[in-house]
Motif scaffolding. Structure first.
Motif: not given
Length: 128
Positions: A71-72, A77-78, A104-106, A114-119
């Protein structure tokens, strides 16, 4: 006759112990399966607007067909969190110097990368 029996016994033991004459009964579904399914993530922030110095909490609900591996969390942007344990709850402390809108982006990764991104956005309005 003794040599023949000994030879036959060795052949039977070699076959029953997985020698080359034994057909494989082991399934290789995980080895031959290519994971192309991205994980799912839902993020809830609390509070959406922080009015007193303190923490904004980021709670995640993650799901994958195999396993979530990383998890990131990125704030403005940091990188704030880069967690290989894929834990689902984080907090960040803010004071009045951080007033304003923040993004915030996860990003959630699975074992196959594989990646999923949510902002989402949240506000810090301490003393306003």
């Amino acid at each position: 006759m003794r040599a023949f029996l000994l030879s036959a016994l060795i052949a039977v033991l070699a076959t029953s112990c997985g020698g080359p004459a034994t057909p494989s009964t082991t399934s290789q579904s995980t080895d031959s399966h290519i994971d192309v399914t991205a994980p799912k993530v839902t993020m809830v922030m609390n509070p959406q607007t922080l009015r007193e110095k303190g923490n904004v909490f980021f709670r995640l609900s993650t799901q994958d067909n195999v396993a979530v591996s990383r998890v990131v969390l990125i704030i403005d942007g940091q990188t704030f969190v880069d967690d290989p344990t894929a834990y689902n709850s984080y907090a960040k402390y803010f004071e009045a110097g951080s007033n304003g809108e923040h993004t915030v982006t996860v990003r959630v990764y699975d074992l196959a990368q594989n990646v999923t991104e949510q902002t989402q956005n949240f506000n810090v309005r301490i003393g306003q």
